[in-house]
Design a protein around this motif. Structure first.
Motif, mmCIF file in Angstrom:
data_model
loop_
_atom_site.group_PDB
_atom_site.id
_atom_site.type_symbol
_atom_site.label_atom_id
_atom_site.label_comp_id
_atom_site.label_asym_id
_atom_site.label_seq_id
_atom_site.Cartn_x
_atom_site.Cartn_y
_atom_site.Cartn_z
ATOM 1 N N ASN A 149 4.254 4.323 -4.028
ATOM 2 C CA ASN A 149 2.942 3.873 -4.498
ATOM 3 C C ASN A 149 1.940 4.249 -3.426
ATOM 4 O O ASN A 149 2.161 3.959 -2.255
ATOM 5 N N ARG A 150 0.845 4.887 -3.815
ATOM 6 C CA ARG A 150 -0.171 5.275 -2.845
ATOM 7 C C ARG A 150 -1.515 4.702 -3.235
ATOM 8 O O ARG A 150 -1.929 4.790 -4.378
ATOM 9 N N ARG A 151 -2.151 4.119 -2.232
ATOM 10 C CA ARG A 151 -3.466 3.499 -2.406
ATOM 11 C C ARG A 151 -4.501 4.225 -1.550
ATOM 12 O O ARG A 151 -4.151 4.989 -0.657
ATOM 13 N N VAL A 152 -5.752 3.909 -1.808
ATOM 14 C CA VAL A 152 -6.846 4.440 -1.003
ATOM 15 C C VAL A 152 -6.663 3.915 0.425
ATOM 16 O O VAL A 152 -6.499 2.707 0.625
ATOM 17 N N PRO A 153 -6.682 4.788 1.406
ATOM 18 C CA PRO A 153 -6.502 4.333 2.796
ATOM 19 C C PRO A 153 -7.772 3.710 3.360
ATOM 20 O O PRO A 153 -8.872 3.988 2.884
ATOM 21 N N ASP A 154 -7.605 2.910 4.378
ATOM 22 C CA ASP A 154 -8.740 2.344 5.110
ATOM 23 C C ASP A 154 -9.410 3.496 5.860
ATOM 24 O O ASP A 154 -8.817 4.106 6.745
ATOM 25 N N ARG A 155 -10.631 3.802 5.513
ATOM 26 C CA ARG A 155 -11.323 4.971 6.063
ATOM 27 C C ARG A 155 -11.530 4.864 7.572
ATOM 28 O O ARG A 155 -11.421 5.860 8.295
ATOM 29 N N HIS A 156 -11.839 3.676 8.061
ATOM 30 C CA HIS A 156 -12.037 3.470 9.497
ATOM 31 C C HIS A 156 -10.741 3.772 10.256
ATOM 32 O O HIS A 156 -10.752 4.491 11.269
ATOM 33 N N PHE A 214 -11.162 12.219 -3.785
ATOM 34 C CA PHE A 214 -11.049 10.772 -3.643
ATOM 35 C C PHE A 214 -10.601 10.161 -4.959
ATOM 36 O O PHE A 214 -10.825 10.742 -6.021
ATOM 37 N N PHE A 215 -9.992 8.999 -4.868
ATOM 38 C CA PHE A 215 -9.666 8.230 -6.054
ATOM 39 C C PHE A 215 -10.160 6.809 -5.831
ATOM 40 O O PHE A 215 -10.555 6.448 -4.728
ATOM 41 N N GLU A 216 -10.169 6.024 -6.881
ATOM 42 C CA GLU A 216 -10.792 4.705 -6.855
ATOM 43 C C GLU A 216 -9.905 3.660 -6.180
ATOM 44 O O GLU A 216 -8.678 3.751 -6.225
ATOM 45 N N GLU A 217 -10.545 2.676 -5.589
ATOM 46 C CA GLU A 217 -9.850 1.578 -4.898
ATOM 47 C C GLU A 217 -8.848 0.868 -5.800
ATOM 48 O O GLU A 217 -7.823 0.387 -5.331
ATOM 49 N N ASP A 218 -9.143 0.779 -7.096
ATOM 50 C CA ASP A 218 -8.259 0.064 -8.009
ATOM 51 C C ASP A 218 -7.187 0.960 -8.637
ATOM 52 O O ASP A 218 -6.422 0.514 -9.485
ATOM 53 N N GLU A 219 -7.114 2.211 -8.216
ATOM 54 C CA GLU A 219 -6.107 3.128 -8.739
ATOM 55 C C GLU A 219 -4.912 3.198 -7.790
ATOM 56 O O GLU A 219 -5.062 3.082 -6.576
ATOM 57 N N ILE A 220 -3.752 3.405 -8.374
ATOM 58 C CA ILE A 220 -2.526 3.580 -7.594
ATOM 59 C C ILE A 220 -1.863 4.868 -8.045
ATOM 60 O O ILE A 220 -1.648 5.081 -9.245
ATOM 61 N N ILE A 221 -1.567 5.720 -7.085
ATOM 62 C CA ILE A 221 -0.828 6.951 -7.367
ATOM 63 C C ILE A 221 0.653 6.595 -7.275
ATOM 64 O O ILE A 221 1.104 6.041 -6.269
ATOM 65 N N VAL A 222 1.398 6.914 -8.323
ATOM 66 C CA VAL A 222 2.819 6.563 -8.363
ATOM 67 C C VAL A 222 3.656 7.801 -8.647
ATOM 68 O O VAL A 222 3.306 8.615 -9.498
ATOM 69 N N SER A 223 4.752 7.907 -7.916
ATOM 70 C CA SER A 223 5.744 8.934 -8.234
ATOM 71 C C SER A 223 7.124 8.418 -7.877
ATOM 72 O O SER A 223 7.273 7.507 -7.061
ATOM 73 N N LYS A 224 8.109 9.001 -8.525
ATOM 74 C CA LYS A 224 9.510 8.691 -8.240
ATOM 75 C C LYS A 224 10.233 10.014 -8.060
ATOM 76 O O LYS A 224 9.862 11.025 -8.658
#
Length: 174
Positions: free
Chosen positions: A115-122, A13-23
């Motif tokens: 850009n990747r964010r934490v997904p909505d778990r539900h 898991f990663f934190e809600e305020d983190e963004i995974i970025v790649s190009k």
């Protein structure tokens, strides 16, 4: 990069305020990845740069979702998608990805940005995971990968037609 596809079944898991970025470049080779990407995926920058982005592709992700993603971005459109990625050690992590074409000053597509964010778990557990399990089962029940891909794409098309909406709207409504 490891050539053997190892999966552990362990979710990271990663934190809600983190963004995974790649190009990537036009062929999907990584040209940039941020520290969050490297930490979660377990790679060094040296291991990633120049490698195909598919190095983090989890074998339990339906191929038809990636096909849909590539269709959108190569056509110059952005796309949102839920994706399960594989870490270097075989663990996995879920993201809600926003992938866009990168353009030069003359609007020519020169690569892709995600850009990747934490997904909505539900949403993930109640909609995406069951859908992806169904699509993956469809892909695997065919004699060859191409037939499996076509069949799973048809399932997605049928689901969207039944709901009367395009893929983008489906994801936005979740």
């Amino acid at each position: 990069m490891a050539k053997d596809v190892i999966v552990t079944g362990v979710e990271r898991f990663f934190e809600e305020d983190e963004i995974i970025v790649s190009k990537t470049d036009l062929k999907g080779r990584i040209t940039y990845c941020n520290d969050v990407f490297l930490r979660i995926a377990g790679y060094t920058e040296k291991e990633c740069l120049g490698q195909p982005h598919s190095v983090i592709r989890h074998p339990e992700m339906p191929r038809c979702i990636f096909d849909l993603l590539w269709e959108h971005i190569q056509d110059g459109r952005e796309i949102f998608a839920y994706v399960m990625n594989r870490c270097k050690n075989g663990d996995h992590y879920w993201v809600q990805a926003h992938v866009t074409p990168s353009r030069d000053r003359s609007s020519t597509i020169v690569g892709y940005h995600s850009n990747r964010r934490v997904p909505d778990r539900h949403v993930l557990e109640n909609t995406i995971m069951p859908l992806y399990a169904e699509l993956l089962a469809e892909e695997r029940q065919h004699g060859n990968r191409k037939s499996g891909l076509q069949a799973s794409k048809q399932r997605v098309d049928d689901m969207l037609a039944e709901r009367g909406m395009p893929y983008d709207e489906f994801i936005a409504c979740l």
